[in-house]
Design a protein around this motif. Structure first.
Motif, PDB file in Angstrom:
ATOM      1  N   PRO A 270       1.628 -25.658   1.540  1.00 16.81           N
ATOM      2  CA  PRO A 270       2.412 -24.439   1.268  1.00 16.81           C
ATOM      3  C   PRO A 270       1.525 -23.235   0.969  1.00 16.81           C
ATOM      4  CG  PRO A 270       3.296 -26.313   0.065  1.00 16.81           C
ATOM      5  CD  PRO A 270       2.000 -26.769   0.642  1.00 16.81           C
ATOM      6  N   ILE A 271       2.015 -22.058   1.342  1.00 15.04           N
ATOM      7  CA  ILE A 271       1.343 -20.789   1.066  1.00 15.04           C
ATOM      8  C   ILE A 271       2.140 -20.053  -0.003  1.00 15.04           C
ATOM      9  CG2 ILE A 271       0.795 -18.498   1.982  1.00 15.04           C
ATOM     10  CD1 ILE A 271       0.303 -19.813   4.699  1.00 15.04           C
ATOM     11  N   SER A 272       1.479 -19.724  -1.117  1.00 10.75           N
ATOM     12  CA  SER A 272       2.113 -18.924  -2.158  1.00 10.75           C
ATOM     13  C   SER A 272       1.649 -17.476  -2.012  1.00 10.75           C
ATOM     14  CB  SER A 272       1.732 -19.462  -3.551  1.00 10.75           C
ATOM     15  OG  SER A 272       2.350 -18.692  -4.569  1.00 10.75           O
ATOM     16  N   MET A 273       2.614 -16.598  -1.762  1.00 15.30           N
ATOM     17  CA  MET A 273       2.290 -15.190  -1.547  1.00 15.30           C
ATOM     18  C   MET A 273       2.191 -14.446  -2.876  1.00 15.30           C
ATOM     19  SD  MET A 273       1.968 -14.629   1.725  1.00 15.30           S
ATOM     20  CE  MET A 273       2.177 -12.851   1.855  1.00 15.30           C
ATOM     21  N   HIS A 274       1.040 -13.769  -3.081  1.00 14.47           N
ATOM     22  CA  HIS A 274       0.797 -12.990  -4.290  1.00 14.47           C
ATOM     23  C   HIS A 274       0.725 -11.506  -3.922  1.00 14.47           C
ATOM     24  CE1 HIS A 274      -0.994 -16.433  -6.906  1.00 14.47           C
ATOM     25  NE2 HIS A 274      -0.157 -16.918  -6.001  1.00 14.47           N
ATOM     26  N   TYR A 275       1.236 -10.656  -4.808  1.00 13.45           N
ATOM     27  CA  TYR A 275       1.266  -9.213  -4.579  1.00 13.45           C
ATOM     28  C   TYR A 275       0.622  -8.531  -5.782  1.00 13.45           C
ATOM     29  CZ  TYR A 275       4.491 -10.501  -0.890  1.00 13.45           C
ATOM     30  OH  TYR A 275       5.057 -11.063   0.237  1.00 13.45           O
ATOM     31  N   GLU A 276      -0.704  -8.408  -5.736  1.00 11.79           N
ATOM     32  CA  GLU A 276      -1.455  -7.948  -6.895  1.00 11.79           C
ATOM     33  C   GLU A 276      -1.816  -6.464  -6.828  1.00 11.79           C
ATOM     34  OE1 GLU A 276      -1.838  -9.895  -9.383  1.00 11.79           O
ATOM     35  OE2 GLU A 276      -1.550 -11.903  -8.569  1.00 11.79           O
ATOM     36  N   TYR A 277      -1.464  -5.763  -5.742  1.00 13.77           N
ATOM     37  CA  TYR A 277      -1.757  -4.345  -5.666  1.00 13.77           C
ATOM     38  C   TYR A 277      -0.646  -3.543  -6.358  1.00 13.77           C
ATOM     39  CZ  TYR A 277       1.110  -5.119  -1.450  1.00 13.77           C
ATOM     40  OH  TYR A 277       2.092  -5.514  -0.575  1.00 13.77           O
ATOM     41  N   ASP A 278      -0.853  -2.247  -6.483  1.00  9.15           N
ATOM     42  CA  ASP A 278       0.027  -1.411  -7.306  1.00  9.15           C
ATOM     43  C   ASP A 278       1.479  -1.436  -6.820  1.00  9.15           C
ATOM     44  OD1 ASP A 278       1.094   0.403  -9.053  1.00  9.15           O
ATOM     45  OD2 ASP A 278       0.146   2.163  -8.173  1.00  9.15           O
ATOM     46  N   LEU A 279       2.339  -2.023  -7.649  1.00  7.68           N
ATOM     47  CA  LEU A 279       3.774  -2.040  -7.383  1.00  7.68           C
ATOM     48  C   LEU A 279       4.531  -1.673  -8.660  1.00  7.68           C
ATOM     49  CD1 LEU A 279       4.121  -5.242  -5.140  1.00  7.68           C
ATOM     50  CD2 LEU A 279       4.349  -2.845  -4.413  1.00  7.68           C
ATOM     51  N   GLY A 280       4.018  -0.682  -9.343  1.00 11.26           N
ATOM     52  CA  GLY A 280       4.705  -0.181 -10.530  1.00 11.26           C
ATOM     53  C   GLY A 280       4.763  -1.157 -11.682  1.00 11.26           C
ATOM     54  N   GLY A 281       3.827  -2.084 -11.712  1.00  8.43           N
ATOM     55  CA  GLY A 281       3.792  -3.068 -12.788  1.00  8.43           C
ATOM     56  C   GLY A 281       4.290  -4.433 -12.365  1.00  8.43           C
ATOM     57  N   ALA A 282       5.036  -4.500 -11.267  1.00  4.18           N
ATOM     58  CA  ALA A 282       5.513  -5.793 -10.782  1.00  4.18           C
ATOM     59  C   ALA A 282       4.351  -6.691 -10.387  1.00  4.18           C
ATOM     60  CB  ALA A 282       6.447  -5.603  -9.584  1.00  4.18           C
ATOM     61  N   GLU A 283       3.215  -6.073 -10.038  1.00  7.73           N
ATOM     62  CA  GLU A 283       2.030  -6.863  -9.683  1.00  7.73           C
ATOM     63  C   GLU A 283       1.511  -7.654 -10.885  1.00  7.73           C
ATOM     64  OE1 GLU A 283       0.368  -2.793 -10.886  1.00  7.73           O
ATOM     65  OE2 GLU A 283       2.198  -3.645 -10.012  1.00  7.73           O
ATOM     66  N   HIS A 284       1.854  -7.183 -12.091  1.00 11.86           N
ATOM     67  CA  HIS A 284       1.410  -7.858 -13.315  1.00 11.86           C
ATOM     68  C   HIS A 284       2.538  -8.648 -13.985  1.00 11.86           C
ATOM     69  CE1 HIS A 284      -2.322  -5.743 -12.915  1.00 11.86           C
ATOM     70  NE2 HIS A 284      -1.790  -4.558 -13.136  1.00 11.86           N
ATOM     71  N   GLY A 285       3.693  -8.704 -13.346  1.00 10.38           N
ATOM     72  CA  GLY A 285       4.809  -9.444 -13.918  1.00 10.38           C
ATOM     73  C   GLY A 285       5.714  -8.624 -14.812  1.00 10.38           C
ATOM     74  N   SER A 286       5.671  -7.305 -14.679  1.00 14.17           N
ATOM     75  CA  SER A 286       6.498  -6.444 -15.519  1.00 14.17           C
ATOM     76  C   SER A 286       7.987  -6.729 -15.306  1.00 14.17           C
ATOM     77  CB  SER A 286       6.213  -4.971 -15.213  1.00 14.17           C
ATOM     78  OG  SER A 286       7.134  -4.133 -15.897  1.00 14.17           O
ATOM     79  N   LYS A 287       8.727  -6.707 -16.383  1.00 10.72           N
ATOM     80  CA  LYS A 287      10.179  -6.873 -16.309  1.00 10.72           C
ATOM     81  C   LYS A 287      10.885  -5.530 -16.208  1.00 10.72           C
ATOM     82  CE  LYS A 287      10.037 -11.335 -18.610  1.00 10.72           C
ATOM     83  NZ  LYS A 287      10.511 -12.210 -19.714  1.00 10.72           N
ATOM     84  N   THR A 288      10.105  -4.444 -16.262  1.00 13.66           N
ATOM     85  CA  THR A 288      10.662  -3.097 -16.105  1.00 13.66           C
ATOM     86  C   THR A 288       9.721  -2.259 -15.234  1.00 13.66           C
ATOM     87  OG1 THR A 288       9.579  -2.413 -18.167  1.00 13.66           O
ATOM     88  CG2 THR A 288      11.894  -3.141 -18.315  1.00 13.66           C
ATOM     89  N   PRO A 289       9.571  -2.609 -13.947  1.00  6.12           N
ATOM     90  CA  PRO A 289       8.637  -1.872 -13.084  1.00  6.12           C
ATOM     91  C   PRO A 289       9.034  -0.401 -12.965  1.00  6.12           C
ATOM     92  CG  PRO A 289      10.057  -3.308 -11.784  1.00  6.12           C
ATOM     93  CD  PRO A 289      10.292  -3.673 -13.216  1.00  6.12           C
ATOM     94  N   SER A 290       8.018   0.448 -12.784  1.00  5.25           N
ATOM     95  CA  SER A 290       8.240   1.893 -12.758  1.00  5.25           C
ATOM     96  C   SER A 290       8.600   2.417 -11.376  1.00  5.25           C
ATOM     97  CB  SER A 290       6.985   2.611 -13.263  1.00  5.25           C
ATOM     98  OG  SER A 290       5.869   2.322 -12.427  1.00  5.25           O
ATOM     99  N   VAL A 291       8.574   1.572 -10.354  1.00  2.00           N
ATOM    100  CA  VAL A 291       8.943   2.004  -9.004  1.00  2.00           C
ATOM    101  C   VAL A 291      10.312   1.445  -8.643  1.00  2.00           C
ATOM    102  CG1 VAL A 291       6.550   2.143  -8.251  1.00  2.00           C
ATOM    103  CG2 VAL A 291       7.825   0.017  -7.908  1.00  2.00           C
ATOM    104  N   ASP A 292      10.930   2.049  -7.644  1.00  2.00           N
ATOM    105  CA  ASP A 292      12.214   1.540  -7.163  1.00  2.00           C
ATOM    106  C   ASP A 292      12.044   0.103  -6.660  1.00  2.00           C
ATOM    107  OD1 ASP A 292      15.086   2.590  -6.212  1.00  2.00           O
ATOM    108  OD2 ASP A 292      14.275   1.231  -4.697  1.00  2.00           O
ATOM    109  N   LYS A 293      12.999  -0.730  -6.942  1.00  2.00           N
ATOM    110  CA  LYS A 293      12.907  -2.138  -6.558  1.00  2.00           C
ATOM    111  C   LYS A 293      12.691  -2.302  -5.055  1.00  2.00           C
ATOM    112  CE  LYS A 293      15.832  -3.759 -10.361  1.00  2.00           C
ATOM    113  NZ  LYS A 293      17.117  -4.393 -10.727  1.00  2.00           N
ATOM    114  N   GLN A 294      13.251  -1.401  -4.273  1.00  2.00           N
ATOM    115  CA  GLN A 294      13.139  -1.519  -2.826  1.00  2.00           C
ATOM    116  C   GLN A 294      11.692  -1.385  -2.379  1.00  2.00           C
ATOM    117  OE1 GLN A 294      15.825  -2.426  -0.948  1.00  2.00           O
ATOM    118  NE2 GLN A 294      14.256  -2.784   0.613  1.00  2.00           N
TER     119      GLN A 294
END
Length: 314
Positions: A270-294
């Protein structure tokens, strides 16, 4: 040492694990071939702003085959609540038509809360887990630390064999144990490697391996149970070079050679996809990211499409 089933075998086994639940379609279920596209799952760290149901439904909508669920402090499931909350998360994932194939944990040994987490996961049909990273003890020699952790990994592998789980230690750039391929090799020497191996991360391997990462892959390929996929560049910030994560295919990882070598070695996991670049905090597991979810969903779709293209072209 190796537990690298073909995509078809993987799907069939997962379907049996799920019991009566039909195992819904993967994008490629052709006859077994070492070049077939492996199952692709999403690391739920990047969707921690969603509850179980929303996370599962969105992962399915984006096109993932399953979930790599965070079961650790700050994750989707907290270790102290694993008995009550993990079944709820698994139910939501299955209801969305996906499989809870993997979890990422803080497990370090075969005792206490760690054992409870693993036993509960096995009961829920989870197959793979990533364990925590070990750190060197400043008050003892490095070989002594490695020997101690080697024993812990061996004990975990024995528990895994009883539970039907496959544990994974991730190579990670930096000062944690496992940045060096030889540390990883040493950690696994006393383990039952049918039930314990590596989550091999090519981004971290390239950071640490530079021009020798191919040798590292040659050494470790038979231990690989899961792949973690992401990309990076070396960037200059304030007069210093730092590692900067970037979207898949825009960085320094040579996915063409990497995927060619995986096919050559018959690594079909299996391949687990990671998204570690800037996504408004979602890259770090934020529960309140600063960018639109889309924005986050679009990034996931883009990288998912890209990894399929790179695998097919390699």
């Amino acid at each position: 040492m190796q537990n690298n089933p073909s995509r078809r075998d993987f799907i069939q086994k997962a379907a049996l694990t799920a019991g009566a639940l039909p195992f819904l379609s993967f994008s490629d279920t052709s006859a077994s071939s070492v070049a077939a596209l492996p199952p692709i799952i999403v690391f739920s760290k990047h969707l921690q702003f969603l509850d179980y149901q929303e996370m599962a439904e969105k992962a399915k909508e984006i096109g993932f085959d399953g979930i790599d669920l965070t079961v650790r402090p700050g994750g989707h499931v907290l270790p102290e609540r694993v008995k009550t909350d993990l079944p709820k998360a698994v139910e939501a994932i299955k209801k969305a038509g996906l499989q809870p194939l993997m979890m990422t944990t803080a497990v370090e040994d075969a005792q206490g809360t760690d054992e409870v987490v693993l036993r509960t996961a096995a009961e829920q049909g989870i197959k793979y887990y990533r364990m925590n990273w070990y750190k060197y003890n400043e008050n003892e020699s490095m070989p002594a630390s490695l020997e101690k952790f080697q024993k812990q990994v061996a004990a975990l592998s024995q528990l895994n064999s009883k539970l039907g789980l496959i544990g994974c230690y991730q190579n990670h750039a930096g000062k944690l144990i496992g940045a060096s391929v030889w540390e990883l090799y040493q950690l696994l020497q006393k383990a039952n490697t049918e039930y314990m191996g590596l989550q091999y991360d090519i981004r971290h391997a390239t950071v640490e391996g530079g021009m020798s990462w191919e040798n590292g892959l040659r050494l470790l390929h038979s231990y690989i149970k899961v792949l973690a996929i992401k990309d990076f560049v070396w960037a200059q910030e304030k007069g210093k070079y730092v590692v900067k994560n970037v979207p898949l295919g825009e960085g320094m990882v040579d996915f063409t050679i990497y995927f060619q070598l995986l096919k050559k070695y018959g690594v079909q996991v299996p391949i687990s996809m990671h998204y570690e670049y800037d996504l408004g905090g979602a890259e770090h597991g934020s529960k309140t990211p600063s960018v639109d979810k889309q924005v986050i969903y679009d990034a996931m779709k883009r990288d998912l499409k890209k990894v399929k293209e790179l695998w097919t072209q390699a």
